[in-house]
Design a protein around this motif. Structure first.
Motif, mmCIF file in Angstrom:
data_model
loop_
_atom_site.group_PDB
_atom_site.id
_atom_site.type_symbol
_atom_site.label_atom_id
_atom_site.label_comp_id
_atom_site.label_asym_id
_atom_site.label_seq_id
_atom_site.Cartn_x
_atom_site.Cartn_y
_atom_site.Cartn_z
ATOM 1 N N ILE A 61 0.836 -1.200 0.000
ATOM 2 C CA ILE A 61 0.000 0.000 0.000
ATOM 3 C C ILE A 61 0.871 1.251 0.000
ATOM 4 N N GLU A 62 0.500 2.193 -0.866
ATOM 5 C CA GLU A 62 1.119 3.525 -0.839
ATOM 6 C C GLU A 62 0.548 4.218 0.387
ATOM 7 N N ASN A 63 1.391 4.466 1.367
ATOM 8 C CA ASN A 63 0.944 4.954 2.669
ATOM 9 C C ASN A 63 0.203 6.289 2.589
ATOM 10 N N GLN A 64 0.654 7.199 1.743
ATOM 11 C CA GLN A 64 0.032 8.528 1.676
ATOM 12 C C GLN A 64 -1.357 8.493 1.059
ATOM 13 N N THR A 65 -1.539 7.654 0.024
ATOM 14 C CA THR A 65 -2.823 7.620 -0.679
ATOM 15 C C THR A 65 -3.707 6.461 -0.229
ATOM 16 N N ASN A 66 -3.120 5.512 0.512
ATOM 17 C CA ASN A 66 -3.816 4.302 0.948
ATOM 18 C C ASN A 66 -4.232 3.420 -0.234
ATOM 19 N N GLN A 67 -3.569 3.582 -1.380
ATOM 20 C CA GLN A 67 -3.858 2.791 -2.574
ATOM 21 C C GLN A 67 -3.049 1.501 -2.563
ATOM 22 N N ILE A 68 -3.698 0.389 -2.885
ATOM 23 C CA ILE A 68 -2.990 -0.874 -3.032
ATOM 24 C C ILE A 68 -2.252 -0.829 -4.364
ATOM 25 N N VAL A 69 -0.935 -1.056 -4.313
ATOM 26 C CA VAL A 69 -0.110 -0.948 -5.519
ATOM 27 C C VAL A 69 0.492 -2.288 -5.942
ATOM 28 N N ALA A 70 0.379 -3.299 -5.081
ATOM 29 C CA ALA A 70 0.916 -4.616 -5.418
ATOM 30 C C ALA A 70 0.209 -5.678 -4.583
ATOM 31 N N VAL A 71 0.212 -6.890 -5.117
ATOM 32 C CA VAL A 71 -0.417 -8.019 -4.440
ATOM 33 C C VAL A 71 0.347 -9.295 -4.795
ATOM 34 N N GLY A 72 0.346 -10.236 -3.881
ATOM 35 C CA GLY A 72 0.950 -11.539 -4.136
ATOM 36 C C GLY A 72 0.538 -12.528 -3.074
ATOM 37 N N SER A 73 0.539 -13.808 -3.445
ATOM 38 C CA SER A 73 0.106 -14.863 -2.531
ATOM 39 C C SER A 73 1.073 -16.039 -2.558
ATOM 40 N N ILE A 74 1.047 -16.782 -1.473
ATOM 41 C CA ILE A 74 1.781 -18.046 -1.387
ATOM 42 C C ILE A 74 0.879 -19.037 -0.656
ATOM 43 N N GLY A 75 0.936 -20.284 -1.103
ATOM 44 C CA GLY A 75 0.129 -21.319 -0.470
ATOM 45 C C GLY A 75 0.632 -22.687 -0.842
ATOM 46 N N PRO A 76 -0.026 -23.701 -0.330
ATOM 47 C CA PRO A 76 0.405 -25.076 -0.616
ATOM 48 C C PRO A 76 0.258 -25.406 -2.094
ATOM 49 N N TYR A 77 1.208 -26.157 -2.603
ATOM 50 C CA TYR A 77 1.184 -26.613 -3.984
ATOM 51 C C TYR A 77 0.353 -27.883 -4.046
ATOM 52 N N TRP A 78 -0.863 -27.753 -4.556
ATOM 53 C CA TRP A 78 -1.796 -28.881 -4.683
ATOM 54 C C TRP A 78 -1.932 -29.660 -3.381
ATOM 55 N N GLY A 79 -1.990 -28.923 -2.258
ATOM 56 C CA GLY A 79 -2.225 -29.531 -0.959
ATOM 57 C C GLY A 79 -1.024 -30.229 -0.341
ATOM 58 N N LYS A 80 0.132 -30.141 -0.979
ATOM 59 C CA LYS A 80 1.323 -30.817 -0.452
ATOM 60 C C LYS A 80 1.942 -30.001 0.684
ATOM 61 N N GLU A 81 2.304 -30.674 1.752
ATOM 62 C CA GLU A 81 2.912 -30.028 2.914
ATOM 63 C C GLU A 81 4.310 -29.493 2.609
ATOM 64 N N GLU A 82 5.070 -30.221 1.809
ATOM 65 C CA GLU A 82 6.481 -29.894 1.592
ATOM 66 C C GLU A 82 6.729 -29.049 0.336
ATOM 67 N N GLU A 83 5.654 -28.642 -0.327
ATOM 68 C CA GLU A 83 5.791 -27.808 -1.517
ATOM 69 C C GLU A 83 4.790 -26.662 -1.463
ATOM 70 N N SER A 84 5.219 -25.512 -1.953
ATOM 71 C CA SER A 84 4.348 -24.335 -1.999
ATOM 72 C C SER A 84 4.417 -23.716 -3.381
ATOM 73 N N SER A 85 3.534 -22.757 -3.602
ATOM 74 C CA SER A 85 3.510 -22.062 -4.882
ATOM 75 C C SER A 85 3.208 -20.587 -4.660
ATOM 76 N N LEU A 86 3.797 -19.751 -5.500
ATOM 77 C CA LEU A 86 3.474 -18.334 -5.526
ATOM 78 C C LEU A 86 2.348 -18.131 -6.517
ATOM 79 N N PHE A 87 1.435 -17.212 -6.189
ATOM 80 C CA PHE A 87 0.275 -16.964 -7.035
ATOM 81 C C PHE A 87 0.016 -15.472 -7.172
ATOM 82 N N ASN A 88 -0.556 -15.090 -8.295
ATOM 83 C CA ASN A 88 -1.137 -13.756 -8.491
ATOM 84 C C ASN A 88 -0.241 -12.627 -8.002
ATOM 85 N N ILE A 89 0.953 -12.574 -8.535
ATOM 86 C CA ILE A 89 1.891 -11.521 -8.171
ATOM 87 C C ILE A 89 1.796 -10.412 -9.213
#
Length: 162
Positions: A61-89
């Motif tokens: 977030i741009e602190n002065q304008t309160n605008q969201i300027v970037a987004v990204g996610s991380i989560g399990p790769y197909w439900g696997k405990e030992e693998e993850s994936s980055l999403f929607n960056i």
């Protein structure tokens, strides 16, 4: 100043608009409008709310304008405990090239889903390929061609113990 925090449901509409604007601007260099519009059908505000229940999503977030300027996610790769994936960056086009994407990846790589994973995968657009490579991601299984979704599959191996 840019700050970050975890995604809230109230961010969903703004995040969906950020993704749409970024895809139709930045990614339009490498993809047809038809491809992008089809992809955007599953990147709605409702989709982001649902995904946030399964993944850890962060907004910058741009602190002065309160605008969201970037987004990204991380989560399990197909439900696997030992693998993850980055999403929607995504980083808004007018904020690209300022180190925000790099900081976003660094934040995601401090998340528990990254730390507990031995392997992290990222489905990379043609547009984002070089960025992810600069961040240390390599072609999965050495395959350096796009798949049937029009994406590269990249990965990074985590040598840290959680």
């Amino acid at each position: 100043m840019i700050i970050y925090r975890r995604f809230k449901d109230t961010d969903a509409k703004e995040v969906a608009n950020l993704v749409k604007h970024t895809m139709l601007t930045t990614n339009s260099i490498d993809y047809s409008k038809e491809y992008l519009l089809n992809d955007l059908k599953r990147l709605t505000a409702i989709d982001f709310i649902e995904r946030s229940k399964q993944f850890h999503c962060y907004v910058f977030i741009e602190n002065q304008t309160n605008q969201i300027v970037a987004v990204g996610s991380i989560g399990p790769y197909w439900g696997k405990e030992e693998e993850s994936s980055l999403f929607n960056i995504f980083v808004l086009p007018e904020y690209q090239g300022q180190g925000i994407g790099r900081k976003l990846i660094q934040v995601l790589e401090q998340d528990i889903y990254f730390k507990k994973a031995k392997r992290i995968e990222v489905p990379a657009s043609i547009t984002g390929l070089q960025f992810y490579q600069k961040m240390g991601y390599i072609f999965k299984n050495g395959i350096n061609s796009i798949d049937d979704e029009g994406l590269y599959r990249l990965e990074k191996f985590n040598l840290n113990d959680c």
